[in-house]
Design a protein around this motif. Structure first.
Motif, PDB file in Angstrom:
ATOM      1  N   LEU A 150       0.818  -1.213   0.000  1.00 33.81           N
ATOM      2  CA  LEU A 150       0.000   0.000   0.000  1.00 33.81           C
ATOM      3  C   LEU A 150       0.854   1.267   0.000  1.00 33.81           C
ATOM      4  N   LEU A 151       1.924   1.251   0.806  1.00 30.71           N
ATOM      5  CA  LEU A 151       2.741   2.452   0.965  1.00 30.71           C
ATOM      6  C   LEU A 151       3.759   2.633  -0.150  1.00 30.71           C
ATOM      7  N   LYS A 271      -2.399  12.199   1.421  1.00 37.48           N
ATOM      8  CA  LYS A 271      -3.729  11.808   0.969  1.00 37.48           C
ATOM      9  C   LYS A 271      -4.590  11.148   2.044  1.00 37.48           C
ATOM     10  N   GLY A 272      -4.024  10.929   3.224  1.00 35.85           N
ATOM     11  CA  GLY A 272      -4.793  10.265   4.266  1.00 35.85           C
ATOM     12  C   GLY A 272      -3.889   9.557   5.251  1.00 35.85           C
ATOM     13  N   GLU A 273      -4.412   8.522   5.892  1.00 33.51           N
ATOM     14  CA  GLU A 273      -3.626   7.822   6.898  1.00 33.51           C
ATOM     15  C   GLU A 273      -3.947   6.330   6.910  1.00 33.51           C
ATOM     16  N   ILE A 274      -3.015   5.574   7.461  1.00 32.24           N
ATOM     17  CA  ILE A 274      -3.206   4.157   7.752  1.00 32.24           C
ATOM     18  C   ILE A 274      -2.931   3.959   9.227  1.00 32.24           C
ATOM     19  N   LEU A 288      -4.941  -3.639   9.829  1.00 32.02           N
ATOM     20  CA  LEU A 288      -4.670  -2.264   9.457  1.00 32.02           C
ATOM     21  C   LEU A 288      -5.914  -1.687   8.802  1.00 32.02           C
ATOM     22  N   GLU A 289      -6.050  -0.383   8.912  1.00 22.85           N
ATOM     23  CA  GLU A 289      -7.177   0.314   8.295  1.00 22.85           C
ATOM     24  C   GLU A 289      -6.651   1.457   7.444  1.00 22.85           C
ATOM     25  N   VAL A 290      -7.114   1.500   6.194  1.00 25.95           N
ATOM     26  CA  VAL A 290      -6.785   2.582   5.283  1.00 25.95           C
ATOM     27  C   VAL A 290      -7.875   3.644   5.408  1.00 25.95           C
ATOM     28  N   GLY A 294     -12.362   8.437  -0.395  1.00 23.11           N
ATOM     29  CA  GLY A 294     -12.761   7.598  -1.519  1.00 23.11           C
ATOM     30  C   GLY A 294     -12.357   6.145  -1.376  1.00 23.11           C
ATOM     31  N   ARG A 295     -11.596   5.827  -0.322  1.00 27.01           N
ATOM     32  CA  ARG A 295     -11.205   4.436  -0.116  1.00 27.01           C
ATOM     33  C   ARG A 295     -11.044   4.134   1.364  1.00 27.01           C
ATOM     34  N   GLU A 296     -11.943   3.336   1.887  1.00 24.35           N
ATOM     35  CA  GLU A 296     -11.854   2.855   3.263  1.00 24.35           C
ATOM     36  C   GLU A 296     -11.667   1.340   3.183  1.00 24.35           C
ATOM     37  N   GLU A 297     -10.640   0.842   3.805  1.00 23.92           N
ATOM     38  CA  GLU A 297     -10.324  -0.588   3.690  1.00 23.92           C
ATOM     39  C   GLU A 297      -9.735  -1.096   4.994  1.00 23.92           C
ATOM     40  N   ARG A 298     -10.094  -2.316   5.348  1.00 25.02           N
ATOM     41  CA  ARG A 298      -9.497  -2.973   6.521  1.00 25.02           C
ATOM     42  C   ARG A 298      -8.942  -4.322   6.088  1.00 25.02           C
ATOM     43  N   ILE A 299      -7.726  -4.604   6.529  1.00 24.13           N
ATOM     44  CA  ILE A 299      -7.079  -5.888   6.255  1.00 24.13           C
ATOM     45  C   ILE A 299      -6.768  -6.554   7.588  1.00 24.13           C
ATOM     46  N   ASP A 300      -7.215  -7.785   7.761  1.00 22.92           N
ATOM     47  CA  ASP A 300      -6.968  -8.533   8.992  1.00 22.92           C
ATOM     48  C   ASP A 300      -5.980  -9.666   8.734  1.00 22.92           C
TER      49      ASP A 300
END
Length: 359
Positions: A150-151, A271-274, A288-290, A294-300
């Protein structure tokens, strides 16, 4: 359906404390997709009875040889690799013993008490032609690969500006005996070497491994730090790393004085945070949460039920040995040495010396 014939890696465990119990319990959990059959071949403890108790509790399905001497583990011909889970002031001595016995070595973090001792250990492993790695299990958590994608590849946050990382535990010195490994200077006590190393590791995973930083020649960040010392060791430490080539700062904090928050890391970009969270501690992230417009995402993180996640690093070691590699590229020796050098500098700034520094 044919059963898979898995390669076998036979472990000798040195030290039967808490961290070794977690490591061993993870390795022996049934995993249908396991790439390697990890066998606990030998245990070295302070006594045979303690070793038997450890085996019965943490690896009851295994039948390791139990030794009251670490030397017997190093010299056991059935052992392929030694895991060193003793207090970190003994890492140099124990790992050198295993290397002398011709064994591959996975040594708990920090690899040694200081960078000077790590250089001795690395040289010994290379001279003997055996594998050596610092057991920084966080680096092998699957969440790290997602984060770096992502980064560093998608660059979802744009240019990075600030990174906050905290590792806090509620075990104040006033509640501990002076002989505790967290308090006793002769045991390399203090928050920095115990838990602060994880905050520096997260900074490395986020910023030192950033493609733009590498393209700039990986200049070392400028650094400031402060420690709250008690009984001659740090109960709380704060470190500020300024990556001027990236235009980004990392604020790394650790303490024994209060419980940490579940969200232990925040990465801010244009552009935002994680944010990164963990059910228990920053060493073992769970999600983690993005948070970008325009983009909200969670990865477990997916783990085998009952596992802490130590098997991720053990599997990586097994793959290296199967391929004939003597160093891991996720946790390379040069990186272990660099982070130890940073911690040496933090301690020097704050006048924290251990007896081992004088040897």
């Amino acid at each position: 359906m044919e059963s898979r014939e898995l390669p076998v890696l036979r472990w000798g465990i040195v030290g039967c404390g808490l961290i070794s119990s977690w490591f061993v319990a993870d390795l022996v959990l049934p995993r249908p997709e396991a790439p390697t059959n990890h066998v606990i071949q030998a245990l070295g403890s302070s006594s045979v009875s303690k070793g038997h108790s450890f085996a019965e509790k943490h690896c009851p399905s295994q039948h390791p040889s139990i030794y009251a001497s670490y030397e017997d583990v190093y010299n056991d011909p059935e052992v392929d690799i030694v895991y060193v889970g003793t207090p970190h002031v003994f890492h140099l001595q124990n790992a050198l013993g295993a290397i002398k016995g011709g064994k591959h070595v996975l040594v708990e973090k920090p690899m040694t008490i200081n960078a000077r001792d790590a250089e001795i250990l690395i040289s010994a492993a290379k001279e003997k032609g055996v594998f050596l790695m610092e057991a920084l299990w966080t680096r092998f958590n699957p969440l790290v690969a997602h984060l770096q994608r992502l980064l560093h590849k998608e660059r979802i946050l744009g240019p990075l500006r600030r990174v906050f990382i905290d590792f806090s535990l509620h075990m104040p010195f006033s509640s501990l005996p002076t002989t505790s490994r967290a308090v006793d200077p002769s045991l390399g006590a203090g928050a920095l070497l115990d838990i602060g190393i994880y905050t520096l590791t997260w900074a490395a995973l986020i910023l030192d491994s950033h493609p733009d930083h590498i393209a700039a020649g990986s200049p070392p960040p400028s650094m400031a730090s402060s420690m709250s010392l008690s009984n001659g060791v740090d109960e709380t430490t704060a470190i500020l790393l300024n990556y001027k080539d990236l235009g980004c700062q990392a604020i790394c904090t650790c303490t024994y004085t209060s419980p940490g928050k579940k969200e232990f890391c925040r990465i801010e970009g244009e552009k935002g945070e994680i944010v990164i969270g963990a059910p228990i501690a920053a060493s073992s992230p769970g999600w983690l949460e993005v948070r970008v417009s325009g983009r909200e995402e969670r990865i477990d993180v997916e783990r085998v039920e009952g596992a802490k996640g130590f098997y991720f690093e053990a599997d990586a070691v097994a793959e290296d040995l199967k391929a004939g590699r003597l160093e891991n590229d996720v946790c390379p020796l040069g990186e272990s040495l660099r982070v130890l050098g940073l911690m040496d500098l933090v301690r020097k700034m704050n006048k924290l010396k251990y007896p081992q520094d004088e040897d």
